[in-house]
Design an enzyme around this catalytic site. Structure first.
Site, PDB file in Angstrom:
ATOM      1  CG  HIS A 255      -6.797   0.660   4.198  1.00 42.01           C
ATOM      2  ND1 HIS A 255      -5.561   1.257   4.289  1.00 42.01           N
ATOM      3  CD2 HIS A 255      -7.604   1.315   5.067  1.00 42.01           C
ATOM      4  CE1 HIS A 255      -5.628   2.249   5.163  1.00 42.01           C
ATOM      5  NE2 HIS A 255      -6.835   2.298   5.647  1.00 42.01           N
ATOM      6  CG  ASP A 328      -5.440   1.040  11.338  1.00 46.31           C
ATOM      7  OD1 ASP A 328      -6.462   1.743  11.326  1.00 46.31           O
ATOM      8  OD2 ASP A 328      -4.500   1.199  10.529  1.00 46.31           O
TER       9      ASP A 328
END
Length: 605
Positions: A255, A328
């Protein structure tokens, strides 16, 4: 005989138990769905629909985006900078989106009734736009359960993947997925980005951890297959295996940074591949990519999401997967470091991706993909193959036949007593007693003074309430995830006149991000120094015991969800005897090659 062998012998019984309910759910969904377009069958509907689609509509099917707002038609100013239009319905129609994804921070998941209204409103927007080829949406969510749970109570809660790994029961894993899937479908959510296939072989993994079933590939593979069956066969929703080619051996969070997996090809085959192979054998609808480098397959430095050798070479050609490949979130730093937000979607599609999740610059991304098709950088037949996979998924999963959920059925499906009881029963089989050297457990709470302290406002409150209900006199003093010295001192003072101290920890090992003060470790060690009876309950990662090995009593729940804390209370008081075992090795702190407590360890009474 291994836990996995035992579990395999019982999976058939669990499958039969859930299958009957799944057939009933599927029949209810299909009732009254003989629309003329559906009668032609999958191939006929897909071919006919594609023949009527414009280029813009085809490209739109490749995008799944987050939209802000509690309902479909009310303007929300947060959509404007991202999309140039204000309401969620307008976003869907502007780009002819293939799907949307829900989060708490987008105000999409306030309560079950609101969720079904939003879902139906977005489907009306998609199907009601002026088009020769109206197509329903994938309405998606990350409802992994445990630490990644987007919809809270009254929806039924489960403790998550690693807890199920501790239980070691494929039928229980399937039950959890089946109930989760049925409840999502009742709220109009037809796609769940779960289960996690990553094998957590790195105890310092900051992003996977308890989202993984196990550090043993065979256990993870078996439970992945059970959950795919639960979500898709029994629950009626699409599921997505993630994060290919495997995110279990990294100490970097994709992330915020760019992880590199250093496994050899042989290590990947033995560690990372088995859960994905199991998901493919079970007929998984979608596989989600990982934003990480895997030099053994592709030494270009590109993330797997943008790697043709990984997605086409390994996933498509070697593993034989022909379902939908989805990225993702494209807003994650791990995929944004090397290329711009407009170029990333094009490269992902060229690599073999079918759908793009959460492009952070939608206008630029959408225009870039259109331009790539018009210039033949993405060839028209390649675009059609991707769109065909997406439409085929929607048809097979029943979204075409019945895109809407019935608001009148929500209360008869979501959080019903039978589901809650099943969740409690499953969770009771997941609490692991790791250490009981002082024979402090089971404790007799009647007439006992207890301090409940440590991580979590709701966590400590839930535990305190449960112990109070059993007759204990309880003081609750939560200290958070990174206690200050003042908070530690207050807890130590409060422990002085208590018979028992129960202290909850949450990633106490992580002194970089979760607990930069090291306060949780200080708290436990100073409580132990009081001489009181101290019970440590790790409510997320089981690895915390390595950082205060003098603790004589240690319980792992793998989750701070109320359902897991309730189960822990029943184990502490002896209402339930612990039966779960560690689904991972717990290494010595600072020495990952040395095992402190091995996979399969667990005590009972």
């Amino acid at each position: 005989m291994s836990r996995s062998d035992l579990s395999r012998r019982s999976v058939l019984a669990g499958g039969l138990a859930t299958a009957a309910a799944g057939v009933a759910a599927g029949s209810a969904r299909a009732a009254g769905t003989t629309a003329p377009s559906a009668l032609a069958g999958e191939d006929g509907w897909v071919t006919a629909t594609m023949s009527r689609m414009t280029l813009e509509e085809k490209v739109g099917q490749l995008f799944i985006q987050n939209v802000y707002g509690r309902d479909a038609t009310t303007p929300d100013s947060r959509n404007l900078p991202l999309y140039g239009v204000a309401s969620p319905a307008e976003v869907v129609q502007k780009y002819h989106l293939g799907g949307v994804i829900y989060f708490a921070w987008t105000d999409s998941v306030q309560d079950p009734d609101q969720i079904v209204r939003l879902s139906n409103g977005l489907q009306r927007a998609s199907l009601g736009q002026r088009s020769n080829a109206p197509i329903p949406l994938q309405v998606a969510i990350d409802q992994e359960q445990g630490v990644v749970t987007r919809i809270g109570p009254p929806a039924t809660q489960f403790p998550g993947s690693m807890a199920l790994g501790a239980g070691g029961s494929a039928p229980d894993a399937r039950t959890a997925a089946a109930i989760t899937g049925r409840e999502l479908l009742a709220m109009g959510v037809n796609t769940n980005f779960a289960p996690v296939c990553d094998v957590n072989v790195n105890a310092l993994n900051p992003v996977i951890g308890t989202r993984s079933f196990s550090s043993h590939p065979d256990v993870a593979a078996e439970l992945v297959a059970a959950q795919v069956a639960g979500y898709q066969r029994d629950g009626g929703v699409s599921s997505s295996a993630k994060h290919f080619p495997g995110h279990g051996d990294t100490a970097t969070d994709s992330h915020v940074a760019f992880p590199v997996i250093t496994h050899t090809r042989e290590q990947w085959e033995s560690i990372d591949a088995p859960p994905f192979r199991a998901a493919i054998r079970e007929g998984i609808d979608m596989i989600m990519t990982a934003h990480l480098a895997f030099p053994a397959f592709d030494d270009s430095g590109d993330p797997a999401t943008l790697s043709r050798p990984i997605l086409t070479g390994v996933l498509r050609e070697e593993l034989g997967y022909d379902g939908v490949i989805v990225t993702d979130s494209l807003g994650m730093q791990g995929v944004r470091d090397k290329y711009g937000d407009a170029e990333v979607p094009v490269r992902a599609l060229l690599a073999g991706v079918d759908q793009l999740l959460m492009s952070p610059a939608m206008d630029e991304a959408y225009a870039a993909v259109l331009a790539a098709v018009r210039s033949h950088r993405i060839r028209p037949h390649e675009l059609d193959e991707k769109v065909r996979r997406v439409l085929r998924l929607k048809y097979r999963r029943g979204v075409v036949a019945q895109p809407y959920a019935d608001p009148a059925r929500v209360s008869s499906v979501v959080g019903v007593p039978a589901h809650l009881a099943a969740a409690d029963a499953v969770t009771d089989r997941t609490t692991t007693l790791v250490k009981n050297d002082a024979t402090a457990l089971p404790m007799d709470p009647s007439g006992t003074t207890v301090l409940v302290t440590g991580y979590g406002v709701s966590t400590t409150a839930t535990l305190a309430t449960a112990l109070t209900a059993k007759g204990a006199t309880v003081q609750n003093l939560q200290t958070g995830s990174s206690p200050t010295d003042t908070q530690v001192a207050a807890a130590v003072a409060a422990a002085a006149d208590k018979d028992v101290v129960v202290v909850t920890t949450m990633k106490a090992w992580d002194t970089k991000v979760t607990d930069p003060r090291g306060g949780q470790q200080k708290l436990v060690k100073q409580l132990l120094a009081t001489g009181r009876t101290v019970v440590v309950v790790a409510v997320r990662d089981p690895y915390d015991i390595a950082y205060f090995t003098d603790a004589p009593t240690y319980v792992a729940t793998y989750s701070f969800s109320p359902v897991a804390i309730g189960a822990a209370a029943r184990v502490l008081t002896g209402d339930v005897a612990p039966t779960a075992t560690l689904p991972v090795d717990i290494p010595v702190a600072g020495d990952p090659a040395t095992v402190l407590y091995p996979f399969g360890h667990g005590l009972t009474y």
